[in-house]
Scaffold this active site. Sequence first.
Site: not given
Length: 244
Positions: A8-10, A54, A81, A136, A149, A151, A153
């Site tokens: 998720g580095a973008s 992906d 991440n 989170s 979200y 559930a 996390k």
Amino acid sequence: MKTIIVTGASSGIGRSVAEMFLEQGWRVGLLARRKSVLDEIAADHPQAIVLAADVTDPLAVQEAFDSFVAQAGRLDVLFNNAGIFTAGGTIDEIALEDWYASVNVNLNGMFLAARAGFAAMRRQTPQGGRIINNGSIAAYVPRPNSAPYAATKSAVTGLTRSLSLDGRAFNIACGQIDIGNARTPMVEELGHRALEQDPSAEPQQTMAVEDAARSVLHMADLPLEANVQFMTVMATRMPYIGRG
């Protein structure tokens, strides 16, 4: 030179972490779908390795990790991440495609990256490494109307515990960072949604995303004999303690 892959580095927390580690002289694997954005981040950083993939694609994830190790020599840290926050609603209002998308990215993607990272760390010499999962505070105290979200996390927390236990035999540490209201596009969008639903609501309290990145750097910089098992870093005045 220490090495790390950031998924998720973008954008958001992932981008901030990747940029901070590059500034600190790490060899950084930038893993996300948008190659053009990754190329932009990697510009002027010869120690950056672009890994367009992906996280929900098992073959693409494995190929990305194999490519990084082939170029960097080893994998010291994985910042796991990548994640999404789909449209809100009570459980009967949530579209099934949003539920499946949340599980696919937030849980399956975490599992696939951790699986590839664990395997690389297990077989390299010297053996070992560190996996840092981005959880989170929603795993403990969810927002309203966020069942997918919260559930997924919560499931990440179970994954973190299992990796910590199973990694001991291979000198692989695993910890989790739970971040509350860092100023990212996702959090800004949540703020806009809240104000649309209630224009009289107070704006949400946030913190600089760089402060979250510094916390990840602290976790990653520890020697393998030490581990931050769980860290919570959040906007000081956000309603977390006492929420609900």
